[in-house]
Design a protein around this motif. Structure first.
Motif, PDB file in Angstrom:
ATOM      1  N   SER A 139       3.803  13.650   0.978  1.00 58.02           N
ATOM      2  CA  SER A 139       4.430  12.450   1.534  1.00 58.02           C
ATOM      3  C   SER A 139       3.785  11.214   0.939  1.00 58.02           C
ATOM      4  N   CYS A 140       4.567  10.158   0.842  1.00 54.97           N
ATOM      5  CA  CYS A 140       4.073   8.865   0.353  1.00 54.97           C
ATOM      6  C   CYS A 140       4.626   7.790   1.264  1.00 54.97           C
ATOM      7  N   ALA A 141       3.769   7.249   2.109  1.00 58.28           N
ATOM      8  CA  ALA A 141       4.184   6.216   3.047  1.00 58.28           C
ATOM      9  C   ALA A 141       3.919   4.847   2.456  1.00 58.28           C
ATOM     10  N   ALA A 142       4.939   4.000   2.440  1.00 63.45           N
ATOM     11  CA  ALA A 142       4.821   2.669   1.845  1.00 63.45           C
ATOM     12  C   ALA A 142       4.720   1.599   2.918  1.00 63.45           C
ATOM     13  N   SER A 143       3.883   0.609   2.643  1.00 69.28           N
ATOM     14  CA  SER A 143       3.837  -0.576   3.488  1.00 69.28           C
ATOM     15  C   SER A 143       3.837  -1.792   2.589  1.00 69.28           C
ATOM     16  N   GLY A 144       4.528  -2.826   3.007  1.00 68.25           N
ATOM     17  CA  GLY A 144       4.633  -4.026   2.194  1.00 68.25           C
ATOM     18  C   GLY A 144       5.864  -4.035   1.309  1.00 68.25           C
ATOM     19  N   ARG A 145       6.441  -2.856   1.072  1.00 69.71           N
ATOM     20  CA  ARG A 145       7.702  -2.731   0.372  1.00 69.71           C
ATOM     21  C   ARG A 145       8.288  -1.387   0.759  1.00 69.71           C
ATOM     22  N   THR A 146       9.563  -1.213   0.518  1.00 71.66           N
ATOM     23  CA  THR A 146      10.196   0.064   0.845  1.00 71.66           C
ATOM     24  C   THR A 146      10.848   0.650  -0.395  1.00 71.66           C
ATOM     25  N   PHE A 147      11.225   1.904  -0.276  1.00 69.28           N
ATOM     26  CA  PHE A 147      11.897   2.575  -1.379  1.00 69.28           C
ATOM     27  C   PHE A 147      13.399   2.317  -1.356  1.00 69.28           C
ATOM     28  N   LYS A 148      13.811   1.348  -0.539  1.00 66.04           N
ATOM     29  CA  LYS A 148      15.203   0.903  -0.555  1.00 66.04           C
ATOM     30  C   LYS A 148      15.458   0.016  -1.767  1.00 66.04           C
ATOM     31  N   THR A 149      14.417  -0.716  -2.156  1.00 68.83           N
ATOM     32  CA  THR A 149      14.559  -1.653  -3.276  1.00 68.83           C
ATOM     33  C   THR A 149      13.557  -1.402  -4.387  1.00 68.83           C
ATOM     34  N   TYR A 150      12.819  -0.301  -4.279  1.00 65.79           N
ATOM     35  CA  TYR A 150      11.860   0.061  -5.318  1.00 65.79           C
ATOM     36  C   TYR A 150      11.971   1.563  -5.586  1.00 65.79           C
ATOM     37  N   GLN A 186       0.838  -1.199   0.000  1.00 63.05           N
ATOM     38  CA  GLN A 186       0.000   0.000   0.000  1.00 63.05           C
ATOM     39  C   GLN A 186       0.867   1.241   0.000  1.00 63.05           C
ATOM     40  N   LEU A 187       0.412   2.239  -0.737  1.00 67.44           N
ATOM     41  CA  LEU A 187       1.059   3.543  -0.751  1.00 67.44           C
ATOM     42  C   LEU A 187       0.034   4.571  -0.318  1.00 67.44           C
ATOM     43  N   GLN A 188       0.394   5.369   0.662  1.00 67.03           N
ATOM     44  CA  GLN A 188      -0.530   6.363   1.198  1.00 67.03           C
ATOM     45  C   GLN A 188       0.041   7.749   0.946  1.00 67.03           C
ATOM     46  N   ALA A 189      -0.592   8.483   0.038  1.00 66.51           N
ATOM     47  CA  ALA A 189      -0.147   9.839  -0.274  1.00 66.51           C
ATOM     48  C   ALA A 189      -0.895  10.843   0.590  1.00 66.51           C
ATOM     49  N   SER A 190      -0.197  11.873   1.003  1.00 60.20           N
ATOM     50  CA  SER A 190      -0.820  12.916   1.823  1.00 60.20           C
ATOM     51  C   SER A 190      -0.069  14.231   1.631  1.00 60.20           C
ATOM     52  N   GLY A 191      -0.664  15.299   2.151  1.00 68.36           N
ATOM     53  CA  GLY A 191       0.014  16.592   2.140  1.00 68.36           C
ATOM     54  C   GLY A 191      -0.546  17.603   1.159  1.00 68.36           C
ATOM     55  N   GLY A 192      -1.516  17.190   0.356  1.00 68.69           N
ATOM     56  CA  GLY A 192      -2.101  18.124  -0.586  1.00 68.69           C
ATOM     57  C   GLY A 192      -2.920  19.191   0.119  1.00 68.69           C
ATOM     58  N   GLY A 193      -3.315  20.195  -0.640  1.00 63.63           N
ATOM     59  CA  GLY A 193      -4.120  21.262  -0.068  1.00 63.63           C
ATOM     60  C   GLY A 193      -4.203  22.443  -1.005  1.00 63.63           C
ATOM     61  N   LEU A 194      -4.697  23.542  -0.460  1.00 63.37           N
ATOM     62  CA  LEU A 194      -4.851  24.781  -1.217  1.00 63.37           C
ATOM     63  C   LEU A 194      -3.725  25.732  -0.835  1.00 63.37           C
ATOM     64  N   LYS A 231       5.690   1.145 -15.960  1.00 68.65           N
ATOM     65  CA  LYS A 231       6.762   0.506 -15.178  1.00 68.65           C
ATOM     66  C   LYS A 231       6.487   0.595 -13.678  1.00 68.65           C
ATOM     67  N   TYR A 232       5.431   1.271 -13.288  1.00 73.92           N
ATOM     68  CA  TYR A 232       5.056   1.359 -11.885  1.00 73.92           C
ATOM     69  C   TYR A 232       3.918   0.382 -11.627  1.00 73.92           C
ATOM     70  N   ASP A 233       4.081  -0.466 -10.618  1.00 75.73           N
ATOM     71  CA  ASP A 233       3.073  -1.499 -10.397  1.00 75.73           C
ATOM     72  C   ASP A 233       2.156  -1.236  -9.202  1.00 75.73           C
ATOM     73  N   TYR A 234       2.507  -0.320  -8.351  1.00 79.42           N
ATOM     74  CA  TYR A 234       1.619   0.038  -7.251  1.00 79.42           C
ATOM     75  C   TYR A 234       1.486   1.559  -7.170  1.00 79.42           C
ATOM     76  N   TRP A 235       0.240   1.989  -6.900  1.00 84.35           N
ATOM     77  CA  TRP A 235      -0.071   3.408  -6.889  1.00 84.35           C
ATOM     78  C   TRP A 235      -0.807   3.776  -5.614  1.00 84.35           C
ATOM     79  N   GLY A 236      -0.547   4.992  -5.139  1.00 88.45           N
ATOM     80  CA  GLY A 236      -1.317   5.537  -4.039  1.00 88.45           C
ATOM     81  C   GLY A 236      -2.632   6.095  -4.548  1.00 88.45           C
ATOM     82  N   GLN A 237      -3.440   6.596  -3.625  1.00 88.75           N
ATOM     83  CA  GLN A 237      -4.791   7.022  -3.958  1.00 88.75           C
ATOM     84  C   GLN A 237      -4.865   8.431  -4.509  1.00 88.75           C
TER      85      GLN A 237
END
Length: 123
Positions: free
Chosen positions: A20-31, A2-10, A109-115
């Motif tokens: 911010s994009c918080a990853a679970s199930g994989r990390t950006f160390k290898t992706y 899962q990828l959780q994007a946040s921080g948007g606004g006006l 080439k991207y296989d998982y996306w945040g909301q």
């Protein structure tokens, strides 16, 4: 995964936001982490990416010099620092992860996306 994007606004033109994009199930160390955006009535487009192997970054021409992609030391969260925002930066911003290394600008080439998180820049 899962990828959780946040921080948007006006924000007003010339202002800044940090996504911010918080990853679970994989990390950006290898992706590879990437950010894309989709403005109303337009196709989704590449914004920035950070190569998981060496941390090299790649930017779309329209944001180069204003946006900075990074990841935290744990490689669990990726960030997009957006400065000197313009009304044309208004869009829904998506984070994504890719098993490919390098300057990954292609959506396929991207296989998982945040909301997605909405960024609105007023003039």
């Amino acid at each position: 995964v899962q990828l959780q994007a946040s921080g948007g606004g006006l924000v007003q033109a010339g202002g800044s936001l940090r996504l911010s994009c918080a990853a679970s199930g994989r990390t950006f160390k290898t992706y590879t982490a990437g950010w894309f955006r989709q403005a109303p009535g337009r196709e989704r487009e590449f914004v920035a990416a950070i190569n998981y192997r060496d941390g090299r970054t790649t930017y779309a021409r329209s944001v180069k010099g204003r946006f900075t992609i990074s990841r935290d030391s744990s490689k669990i969260t990726a960030f997009l620092q957006m400065n000197t925002l313009k009304p044309e930066d208004t869009a829904v911003y998506y984070c994504a992860s890719s098993p490919y290394a390098g300057a990954i600008v292609d959506e396929w080439k991207y296989d998982y996306w945040g909301q997605g998180t909405l960024v609105t820049v007023s003039s």
